[in-house]
Design a protein around this motif. Structure first.
Motif, PDB file in Angstrom:
ATOM      1  N   THR A 166      -4.398   4.658  -5.385  1.00  0.00           N
ATOM      2  CA  THR A 166      -4.804   5.363  -4.166  1.00  0.00           C
ATOM      3  C   THR A 166      -4.844   6.872  -4.407  1.00  0.00           C
ATOM      4  O   THR A 166      -4.995   7.642  -3.462  1.00  0.00           O
ATOM      5  CB  THR A 166      -3.829   5.048  -3.010  1.00  0.00           C
ATOM      6  OG1 THR A 166      -2.502   5.434  -3.382  1.00  0.00           O
ATOM      7  CG2 THR A 166      -3.851   3.569  -2.665  1.00  0.00           C
ATOM      8  N   THR A 208      -0.338   3.378  -5.228  1.00  0.00           N
ATOM      9  CA  THR A 208      -1.111   2.174  -5.545  1.00  0.00           C
ATOM     10  C   THR A 208      -1.242   1.284  -4.312  1.00  0.00           C
ATOM     11  O   THR A 208      -0.462   1.386  -3.360  1.00  0.00           O
ATOM     12  CB  THR A 208      -0.454   1.348  -6.670  1.00  0.00           C
ATOM     13  OG1 THR A 208       0.829   0.857  -6.228  1.00  0.00           O
ATOM     14  CG2 THR A 208      -0.267   2.173  -7.926  1.00  0.00           C
ATOM     15  N   LYS A 213      -4.727  -1.392  -7.641  1.00  0.00           N
ATOM     16  CA  LYS A 213      -5.682  -0.290  -7.741  1.00  0.00           C
ATOM     17  C   LYS A 213      -4.981   0.975  -7.244  1.00  0.00           C
ATOM     18  O   LYS A 213      -4.092   0.926  -6.390  1.00  0.00           O
ATOM     19  CB  LYS A 213      -6.926  -0.567  -6.910  1.00  0.00           C
ATOM     20  CG  LYS A 213      -8.106   0.375  -7.193  1.00  0.00           C
ATOM     21  CD  LYS A 213      -9.339  -0.060  -6.442  1.00  0.00           C
ATOM     22  CE  LYS A 213     -10.527   0.869  -6.713  1.00  0.00           C
ATOM     23  NZ  LYS A 213     -10.968   0.809  -8.121  1.00  0.00           N
ATOM     24  N   THR A 265      -5.663   5.936 -10.562  1.00  0.00           N
ATOM     25  CA  THR A 265      -6.466   6.648  -9.566  1.00  0.00           C
ATOM     26  C   THR A 265      -7.302   5.633  -8.795  1.00  0.00           C
ATOM     27  O   THR A 265      -7.285   4.428  -9.084  1.00  0.00           O
ATOM     28  CB  THR A 265      -7.376   7.681 -10.238  1.00  0.00           C
ATOM     29  OG1 THR A 265      -8.456   6.999 -10.905  1.00  0.00           O
ATOM     30  CG2 THR A 265      -6.604   8.514 -11.241  1.00  0.00           C
ATOM     31  N   ASP A 266      -8.071   6.137  -7.824  1.00  0.00           N
ATOM     32  CA  ASP A 266      -8.913   5.232  -7.031  1.00  0.00           C
ATOM     33  C   ASP A 266     -10.096   4.701  -7.831  1.00  0.00           C
ATOM     34  O   ASP A 266     -10.895   3.908  -7.303  1.00  0.00           O
ATOM     35  CB  ASP A 266      -9.386   5.915  -5.752  1.00  0.00           C
ATOM     36  CG  ASP A 266     -10.032   7.272  -5.999  1.00  0.00           C
ATOM     37  OD1 ASP A 266     -10.311   7.597  -7.175  1.00  0.00           O
ATOM     38  OD2 ASP A 266     -10.246   8.017  -5.029  1.00  0.00           O
ATOM     39  N   GLU A 267     -10.229   5.126  -9.083  1.00  0.00           N
ATOM     40  CA  GLU A 267     -11.256   4.574  -9.969  1.00  0.00           C
ATOM     41  C   GLU A 267     -10.653   3.719 -11.084  1.00  0.00           C
ATOM     42  O   GLU A 267     -11.363   3.300 -11.991  1.00  0.00           O
ATOM     43  CB  GLU A 267     -12.088   5.710 -10.566  1.00  0.00           C
ATOM     44  CG  GLU A 267     -12.848   6.513  -9.510  1.00  0.00           C
ATOM     45  CD  GLU A 267     -13.717   7.602 -10.109  1.00  0.00           C
ATOM     46  OE1 GLU A 267     -13.823   7.645 -11.354  1.00  0.00           O
ATOM     47  OE2 GLU A 267     -14.294   8.399  -9.334  1.00  0.00           O
ATOM     48  N   ASP A 320      -6.554  10.298  -5.786  1.00  0.00           N
ATOM     49  CA  ASP A 320      -7.900  10.827  -6.013  1.00  0.00           C
ATOM     50  C   ASP A 320      -8.089  11.094  -7.504  1.00  0.00           C
ATOM     51  O   ASP A 320      -7.294  11.808  -8.121  1.00  0.00           O
ATOM     52  CB  ASP A 320      -8.080  12.114  -5.207  1.00  0.00           C
ATOM     53  CG  ASP A 320      -9.538  12.551  -5.128  1.00  0.00           C
ATOM     54  OD1 ASP A 320     -10.237  12.482  -6.160  1.00  0.00           O
ATOM     55  OD2 ASP A 320      -9.969  12.981  -4.044  1.00  0.00           O
ATOM     56  N   TYR A 357       0.862  -1.180   0.000  1.00  0.00           N
ATOM     57  CA  TYR A 357       0.000   0.000   0.000  1.00  0.00           C
ATOM     58  C   TYR A 357       0.896   1.227   0.000  1.00  0.00           C
ATOM     59  O   TYR A 357       1.785   1.364   0.848  1.00  0.00           O
ATOM     60  CB  TYR A 357      -0.916   0.029   1.224  1.00  0.00           C
ATOM     61  CG  TYR A 357      -1.964   1.132   1.149  1.00  0.00           C
ATOM     62  CD1 TYR A 357      -3.260   0.837   0.747  1.00  0.00           C
ATOM     63  CD2 TYR A 357      -1.649   2.455   1.454  1.00  0.00           C
ATOM     64  CE1 TYR A 357      -4.229   1.838   0.657  1.00  0.00           C
ATOM     65  CE2 TYR A 357      -2.604   3.462   1.358  1.00  0.00           C
ATOM     66  CZ  TYR A 357      -3.882   3.150   0.964  1.00  0.00           C
ATOM     67  OH  TYR A 357      -4.836   4.137   0.865  1.00  0.00           O
ATOM     68  N   SER A 409      -7.881   0.377 -12.136  1.00  0.00           N
ATOM     69  CA  SER A 409      -7.291  -0.843 -11.601  1.00  0.00           C
ATOM     70  C   SER A 409      -6.563  -1.591 -12.710  1.00  0.00           C
ATOM     71  O   SER A 409      -6.686  -1.259 -13.899  1.00  0.00           O
ATOM     72  CB  SER A 409      -8.364  -1.749 -10.982  1.00  0.00           C
ATOM     73  OG  SER A 409      -9.296  -2.169 -11.980  1.00  0.00           O
TER      74      SER A 409
END
Length: 468
Positions: free
Chosen positions: A385, A357, A383, A411-413, A387, A309, A415
Motif C-alpha cells: 500500500t 501491505t 500487495k 509498493t503498490d506496484e 506509493d 490492510y 506483490s
C-alpha cells in the motif's frame, strides 16, 4: 569452643536453608527444539547468478525451561532460561561444544496484594498487547522489564495496567548524550467477555528519547528501530537527533466471536502515532492496521479466509511516514514463512506486522484424516500500500529497503504470493515432528527497484519438538 560454635552456627544455617527450600514447591516445564532446514534464496536473490553457490542446509537446536518457585497461591517466582539457538558446527555448536549461550529471558515474581484480588507481576517478563487473528499483538509482544497489575472487576470484565522499560541506554545522566536515552511504555487493557463474544480494547503510550536507539543492545534493537523509524530516519539508520524526545501512542481492540459456532470470526484493529517534540515533521509516523480471520469448523478441516490492510507511505518524505509505528511485534505469525508463525525458525521477510501491505488468503487448518497427524495449508496474496514513487524518487531509501538489506518493502506496484503446507505428527504425547514447507513468489516492479532480479524463496524444515 569458638570452632565448635562456628560449626554449629554453620550447621544451623544449612538446616535453615533446607527448611526454607522445603517450604516452596518447585515445578519445571520447557521445550527442546531441533531444526533441520533447507532454505533457498532466503534473501530473494540467487547466488548462482553471480557464479557462487548457495549454502542451503543447516541444523540447529534450542532449549527453553521455566522454573516456578511456588511459596503459596499468593506468591511465586519464575525464571525462564534459554540455551541457544545453537547452530551445529558453529561457535558453541562446533567440535568440543562447551557452549556459553545461556540466556535469562525472564525472571519475575507473581504476588497478590494481601486482602485483595489485585495481582502483581514484576521483573523480566513476556508482555503482549491483545491480539485475536494471531495470538499476539501487531504493536508489542516481547520479553521486557516491567510491572503489571491486573484485577477482575467481575466475571465478565477485567482490567490490566502495565509499565515497561524496553531500554535505558545508560544510567549516567551526566552528559547530554544520554539525557534522553530511555523508552518507557504504559498500557491499559480492559478485556470484556460475554456469551460467545470477547472484545478487548486497549490503549498504550510510549515516551521515546532521541538517544534510545538500542546502541549496544543485542536483542530487540532491530525490531524497535524498524517499527519506529520514519522513511527518512530509516534511510539514515537512526532516530533523528534534532528532536529531544518522541511520543508514541496506540489505540486498538481485539475481537473474537464464537456465538454462531461452528462459524467464528476474529478481528484486530489498531491505530498508532509517533510525534516528535521539536516539530521534526519528517520524523513523524502514524497509521493503522485492520486484520480478520473468518473460519468454519468441520469434522476433518477448518477452512478460513484471512485478510488484512495496513496504511502505507505516500510519495513525500518531508511529511513523515504513514505506516503504523510499533515497538516489537515479534509474534504476529499469520504465516509460517514470510511472517513469524513457524514453530522454531521465526522468519520475518515481510516485517513483523502488516504495516504497508494488504493481503487476502485461504487457510485450511486442522486437516486430519488419521490419528496424531494434522496439516495446515495457506495460500496468501500480498500487495503493498506504499506509493512506488517514494522508492523511485529517493535512491537512499531504495538502497535501505532493497530485499536482502532488510524486510521486503512492497509498493503498490509490487506483490507476493506465499504458500505454506505444514504437517504435525505426534510421535509421542510430548514429542512432535513438524514439517514446514514454504514458497514465496516475489513480483517486484523493475522500474521501481532499478531492474534488480529477485528469485523465489523456498524452504523445507524438519522440526522435532519435545515439550515437558
Amino acid at each position: 569452643m569458638k570452632r565448635f560454635a562456628t560449626l554449629m552456627l554453620a550447621f544451623a544455617l544449612v538446616l535453615g536453608a533446607i527448611s526454607g527450600a522445603q517450604a516452596a514447591t518447585i515445578k519445571a516445564k520447557g521445550q527442546w527444539a531441533f531444526d533441520f532446514s533447507w532454505l533457498d534464496s532466503g534473501d530473494f536473490t540467487s547466488q548462482d547468478d553471480d557464479g557462487n553457490s548457495d549454502d542451503d542446509f543447516s541444523a540447529s537446536q534450542r532449549f527453553r525451561t521455566q522454573v516456578d518457585v511456588i511459596a503459596s497461591e499468593a506468591l511465586k517466582g519464575v525464571v525462564f532460561f534459554e540455551v541457544g539457538t545453537t547452530v551445529w558446527g558453529r561457535t558453541d555448536g562446533a567440535l568440543g561444544t562447551d557452549g556459553k549461550s545461556v540466556e535469562v529471558r525472564r525472571s519475575y515474581i507473581d504476588w497478590i496484594v494481601p486482602n485483595t484480588d489485585v495481582k502483581v507481576r514484576m521483573g523480566l517478563q513476556g508482555l503482549s498487547l491483545p491480539g485475536a487473528v494471531a495470538p499476539s499483538s501487531m504493536v508489542f509482544d516481547d520479553d521486557v522489564a516491567g510491572l503489571t497489575v491486573s484485577y477482575a472487576i467481575n466475571d465478565n470484565v477485567g482490567v490490566t495496567a502495565l509499565w515497561a522499560r524496553p531500554v535505558d541506554a545508560s544510567g549516567n545522566e551526566g552528559s547530554d548524550n544520554n539525557t534522553y536515552d530511555e523508552v518507557d511504555m504504559f498500557a491499559l487493557v480492559v478485556p470484556v467477555t460475554l456469551d460467545g463474544f470477547k472484545i478487548t480494547p486497549y490503549g498504550a503510550y510510549a515516551s521515546v528519547g532521541k538517544d534510545a536507539n538500542f546502541t549496544g543492545v543485542t536483542n530487540g534493537g532491530a525490531e524497535f528501530l524498524s517499527g519506529m523509524l520514519s522513511m527518512t530516519e530509516f534511510a539514515n539508520g537512526a532516530i533523528d537527533s534534532s528532536s529531544s524526545t518522541y511520543d508514541a501512542w496506540w489505540g486498538g481492540a481485539a475481537f473474537e466471536m464464537t456465538y454462531f459456532a461452528p462459524f467464528s470470526l476474529k478481528m484486530d484493529a489498531v491505530y498508532g502515532s509517533k510525534t516528535a517534540d521539536d516539530d521534526a515533521e519528517s520524523a513523524e509516523r502514524s497509521g493503522w492496521i485492520v486484520a480478520a480471520l473468518a473460519e468454519y469448523k468441520l469434522d476433518m478441516v477448518t477452512p478460513g479466509i484471512l485478510a488484512w490492510y495496513g496504511s502505507g507511505e505516500d510519495d513525500d518524505l518531508d511529511n513523515g511516514s504513514e505506516r503504523m509505528p510499533s515497538v516489537s511485534p515479534t509474534g504476529w505469525g499469520v504465516t509460517s514463512f514470510g511472517y513469524p508463525g513457524s514453530v522454531y525458525r521465526q522468519d520475518t521477510y515481510f516485517g513483523l506486522n502488516g504495516a504497508g501491505t494488504w493481503a487476502v488468503g485461504l487457510q485450511l487448518a486442522d486437516i486430519s484424516f488419521m490419528e496424531n497427524l494434522s496439516h495446515v495449508f495457506r495460500l496468501v496474496y500480498m500487495k503493498g500500500t506504499n506509493d512506488a514513487d517514494v522508492i523511485k524518487n529517493n535512491a537512499g531509501v531504495r538502497d535501505a529497503f532493497t530485499p536482502g538489506n532488510t524486510y521486503v518493502f512492497l509498493t503498490d506496484e509490487d506483490s507476493a504470493i506465499e504458500v505454506n503446507f505444514d504437517t504435525t505428527y505426534k510421535i509421542y504425547e510430548n514429542l512432535s515432528l513438524v514439517v514446514e514447507m514454504g514458497w514465496i513468489k516475489l513480483d517486484m516492479d523493475e522500474d521501481t527497484w532499478a531492474d534488480q532480479d529477485f528469485s523465489d524463496a523456498k524452504k523445507l524444515v524438519f522440526n522435532f519438538v519435545y515439550d515437558f
